[in-house]
Enzyme design. Structure first.
Site, PDB file in Angstrom:
ATOM      1  N   HIS A  51       0.839  -1.210   0.000  1.00 47.24           N
ATOM      2  CA  HIS A  51       0.000   0.000   0.000  1.00 47.24           C
ATOM      3  C   HIS A  51       0.866   1.249   0.000  1.00 47.24           C
ATOM      4  O   HIS A  51       2.090   1.160   0.096  1.00 47.24           O
ATOM      5  CB  HIS A  51      -1.004  -0.004   1.159  1.00 47.24           C
ATOM      6  CG  HIS A  51      -0.416   0.019   2.533  1.00 47.24           C
ATOM      7  ND1 HIS A  51       0.296  -1.026   3.066  1.00 47.24           N
ATOM      8  CD2 HIS A  51      -0.465   0.962   3.507  1.00 47.24           C
ATOM      9  CE1 HIS A  51       0.656  -0.750   4.307  1.00 47.24           C
ATOM     10  NE2 HIS A  51       0.219   0.463   4.598  1.00 47.24           N
ATOM     11  N   HIS A  53       1.405   3.901   1.936  1.00 43.29           N
ATOM     12  CA  HIS A  53       1.988   4.607   3.072  1.00 43.29           C
ATOM     13  C   HIS A  53       3.511   4.601   2.991  1.00 43.29           C
ATOM     14  O   HIS A  53       4.130   3.590   2.646  1.00 43.29           O
ATOM     15  CB  HIS A  53       1.510   4.004   4.389  1.00 43.29           C
ATOM     16  CG  HIS A  53       0.071   4.291   4.667  1.00 43.29           C
ATOM     17  ND1 HIS A  53      -0.673   3.567   5.570  1.00 43.29           N
ATOM     18  CD2 HIS A  53      -0.774   5.238   4.163  1.00 43.29           C
ATOM     19  CE1 HIS A  53      -1.913   4.049   5.608  1.00 43.29           C
ATOM     20  NE2 HIS A  53      -1.996   5.054   4.765  1.00 43.29           N
ATOM     21  N   ASP A  55       5.894   4.457   5.070  1.00 41.41           N
ATOM     22  CA  ASP A  55       6.691   3.491   5.834  1.00 41.41           C
ATOM     23  C   ASP A  55       6.665   2.099   5.207  1.00 41.41           C
ATOM     24  O   ASP A  55       7.307   1.173   5.721  1.00 41.41           O
ATOM     25  CB  ASP A  55       6.242   3.431   7.301  1.00 41.41           C
ATOM     26  CG  ASP A  55       4.824   2.911   7.488  1.00 41.41           C
ATOM     27  OD1 ASP A  55       3.950   3.253   6.669  1.00 41.41           O
ATOM     28  OD2 ASP A  55       4.581   2.175   8.465  1.00 41.41           O
ATOM     29  N   HIS A  56       5.972   1.974   4.075  1.00 46.71           N
ATOM     30  CA  HIS A  56       5.957   0.706   3.339  1.00 46.71           C
ATOM     31  C   HIS A  56       6.574   0.828   1.951  1.00 46.71           C
ATOM     32  O   HIS A  56       6.912  -0.202   1.353  1.00 46.71           O
ATOM     33  CB  HIS A  56       4.530   0.170   3.229  1.00 46.71           C
ATOM     34  CG  HIS A  56       4.000  -0.317   4.540  1.00 46.71           C
ATOM     35  ND1 HIS A  56       3.902  -1.651   4.858  1.00 46.71           N
ATOM     36  CD2 HIS A  56       3.580   0.360   5.638  1.00 46.71           C
ATOM     37  CE1 HIS A  56       3.429  -1.777   6.096  1.00 46.71           C
ATOM     38  NE2 HIS A  56       3.225  -0.570   6.584  1.00 46.71           N
ATOM     39  N   HIS A 108      -7.723  -0.935   5.335  1.00 42.02           N
ATOM     40  CA  HIS A 108      -6.705  -0.040   5.886  1.00 42.02           C
ATOM     41  C   HIS A 108      -6.513   1.130   4.931  1.00 42.02           C
ATOM     42  O   HIS A 108      -6.499   2.292   5.338  1.00 42.02           O
ATOM     43  CB  HIS A 108      -5.415  -0.818   6.097  1.00 42.02           C
ATOM     44  CG  HIS A 108      -4.278  -0.007   6.621  1.00 42.02           C
ATOM     45  ND1 HIS A 108      -4.284   0.540   7.888  1.00 42.02           N
ATOM     46  CD2 HIS A 108      -3.080   0.332   6.077  1.00 42.02           C
ATOM     47  CE1 HIS A 108      -3.155   1.187   8.093  1.00 42.02           C
ATOM     48  NE2 HIS A 108      -2.412   1.075   7.002  1.00 42.02           N
ATOM     49  N   ASP A 125      -0.482  -4.040   6.276  1.00 41.51           N
ATOM     50  CA  ASP A 125      -1.191  -3.567   7.468  1.00 41.51           C
ATOM     51  C   ASP A 125      -2.651  -3.980   7.463  1.00 41.51           C
ATOM     52  O   ASP A 125      -3.481  -3.369   8.144  1.00 41.51           O
ATOM     53  CB  ASP A 125      -1.101  -2.038   7.575  1.00 41.51           C
ATOM     54  CG  ASP A 125       0.302  -1.566   7.938  1.00 41.51           C
ATOM     55  OD1 ASP A 125       1.180  -2.414   8.180  1.00 41.51           O
ATOM     56  OD2 ASP A 125       0.519  -0.342   7.956  1.00 41.51           O
ATOM     57  N   HIS A 163       4.240  -4.831  10.866  1.00 46.88           N
ATOM     58  CA  HIS A 163       4.676  -4.206  12.121  1.00 46.88           C
ATOM     59  C   HIS A 163       4.763  -5.227  13.247  1.00 46.88           C
ATOM     60  O   HIS A 163       4.031  -6.224  13.256  1.00 46.88           O
ATOM     61  CB  HIS A 163       3.693  -3.110  12.544  1.00 46.88           C
ATOM     62  CG  HIS A 163       3.654  -1.935  11.625  1.00 46.88           C
ATOM     63  ND1 HIS A 163       4.449  -0.818  11.802  1.00 46.88           N
ATOM     64  CD2 HIS A 163       2.915  -1.696  10.511  1.00 46.88           C
ATOM     65  CE1 HIS A 163       4.195   0.056  10.833  1.00 46.88           C
ATOM     66  NE2 HIS A 163       3.268  -0.463  10.037  1.00 46.88           N
TER      67      HIS A 163
END
Length: 253
Positions: A51, A53, A55-56, A108, A125, A163
């Site tokens: 996805h 975001h 942090d991915h 998400h 996530d 995570h």
């Protein structure tokens, strides 16, 4: 098969799967751990992004700079401004000697994907051990349907999520089902792993089905917990899920 979770940021994992023909690198929010592994012999063959975001996927440009031409596969989403191939639900990829199936799991985010190869599921996530992702863009019905889809996979499936949230999720899960012995065992096992400096992942789907309240919305004890929060019987499993997710959003705040 070598499956590794490379720690990144505070609690992210970049997953690496290598069957001897180069490695799949999943959700590299930070390129640093991947580049460090490459210095030790890792040979990335493809990048998978679940996805949009940061942090991915934020580390992808640095990986492309180091490995020009490295194929990247990501959801169809204008917010993913990468040199990549967009893929969607039902796509089947042949990468580094592995067959990879693409699953749409919105909730998400609206374009969230999971990638499955053999008994390994990279779910970003969407699903966590003992929990699930927040619904930033989806509806309870969407998220519940996505989780039910993942729950229908074989029980030996290894859950590789984005995570290290297992212990925090365990605290909430025990608030929902305090008398679940499988959950208590999972919490104790996870605590021991973290004390030893080890990851609690991957989790096995069969264990999640026994412990994760978000996969147990039809179980009487979980439904009863939702009923206590609502003050009335929930209409269906989707409403049970919605109650649990709202409860979790404020849990411990």
């Amino acid at each position: 098969m070598r499956l590794s979770a490379l720690p990144a940021f505070e609690d992210n994992y970049v997953w690496v799967l290598d069957e001897g023909h180069g490695a799949l690198v999943v959700d590299p929010g930070d390129a640093t751990p991947v580049l460090a592994a490459a210095a030790e012999g890792l040979a990335p063959a493809a990048v998978l992004v679940t996805h949009h975001h940061a942090d991915h996927c934020g580390g992808v440009p640095a990986l492309l700079e180091r490995f020009p031409g490295l194929p990247v596969f990501a959801p169809e989403d204008a917010r993913i401004a990468l040199d990549c191939e967009h893929v969607g639900d039902g796509a089947r990829l042949r990468l580094a000697g592995m067959d990879v199936e693409v699953l749409a799991v919105p909730g998400h985010t609206r374009s969230h994907l999971a990638f499955r190869t053999g008994d390994v599921l990279f779910c970003g996530d969407a699903l966590f051990s003992l929990g699930c992702g927040r619904m930033f863009e989806g509806t309870p019905a969407q998220m519940h349907a996505s989780l039910r889809r993942l729950a229908a996979l074989p029980g030996h499936t290894r859950i590789c999520c984005g995570h290290e949230y297992t212990l925090a999720n365990a605290a909430f899960a025990l608030a929902v089902e305090p008398d679940n012995p499988a959950l208590a065992r999972r919490r104790d096992e996870a605590a021991a792993l973290r004390r030893a400096g080890r990851s609690t992942l991957p989790a096995r789907l069969e264990d999640e089905l026994a412990c994760n309240p978000f996969l147990r919305c039809d179980v009487p004890a979980v439904r009863a917990a939702a009923e206590r929060r609502l003050g009335r019987p929930p209409e269906d499993a989707v409403e049970v899920f919605a109650v649990l997710r709202a409860w979790k959003d404020g849990f411990g705040a």
